[in-house]
Design an enzyme around this catalytic site. Structure first.
Site: not given
Ligand code: ADP
Ligand code: ZN
Length: 222
Positions: A22, A96, A135, A168, A179
């Protein structure tokens, strides 16, 4: 590769599991078209770092690996849209949930903005697992390696500083599988939501170049 001239702004929602490419694909599309990479994860981390009231509120959820409440992220996106009304974007990590998708639909309608495409990077799980689990990074200097694409000169040893290479915790096979399962559960309803509205396109290629070309072709038809 010759850079394309700036065209009309692109407005894309990118869906894709961790390891689906992505980030790379978004960067390439934005290099050609201009516009902004909009990640609610990055916005929230910035708010946390700046210790704003919103950040303090969001932190509790993020630290527990939970989603931040819809109202909070919807508010961030509404502000962003108001500040960048005429600019292109790729949304990454938003929406999301289906309620977020509904809220986004209403925000866009209000502002007269139209999404060109919801791009679902449907890379097979075995490919993602292979990518993520290969990785490694240096335990001393953090330099990243990839056993398949960018191996160190000496196995297990950092080229730059001689430190030990480590994997990691969240890139170990069992955790990667978990995941992916979580992602699938979260995203499947969103993919269905946009498919029902004829906005979704699946891109299943393994190489980011091919995927970018396919997305470009889909955008050109708009
Ligand atoms: P990851 O790929 O680890 O989920 P992100 O950077 O997309 O990482 O998000 C990190 C955290 O930020 C998520 O676990 C969530 O708590 C919050 N978050 C990010 N985007 C959203 C969203 N659209 N709605 C709700 N929570 C979000
Ligand atoms: Zn090192």
């Amino acid at each position: 590769m010759a850079k394309q001239k700036p065209q009309k702004p692109i407005r894309v929602i990118m869906l894709g599991a961790p390891g689906s490419g992505k980030g790379t694909i978004s960067k390439k599309l934005l290099a050609a078209h201009g516009g902004n990479h909009v990640s609610t994860g990055d916005m929230l981390r910035q708010a946390v770092a700046a210790a704003t009231p919103l950040g303090l509120d969001a932190k509790r959820f993020m630290d527990n690996g939970e989603l931040v409440p819809d109202a909070v992220v919807n508010g961030l996106i509404a502000e962003w849209l108001d500040a960048h009304r005429s600019e292109g974007f790729i949304f990454d990590g938003y929406p999301r949930t289906v309620p977020q998708a509904d809220a986004l639909g209403a925000m866009l309608t209000q502002r007269g903005i139209k999404i060109d495409l919801v791009a679902n990077l449907a890379v097979p799980n075995d490919v993602i697992i292979r990518r993520l689990t290969s990785r490694r990074s240096c335990s001393k200097c953090g330099q990243p390696f990839n056993l398949e694409f960018m191996p160190p000169r000496v196995a297990g040893v950092c080229d730059k500083c001689g430190g030990d290479l480590v994997q990691r915790e969240d890139e170990k096979p069992d955790v990667v599988k978990k995941r992916l399962a979580v992602y699938e559960k979260q995203t499947k309803p969103l993919a269905d939501y946009y498919a029902a509205r004829k906005m979704l396109r699946n891109f299943a290629s393994e190489s980011s170049e091919t995927t970018v070309a396919e997305i470009e072709a889909a955008l050109a038809k708009k």
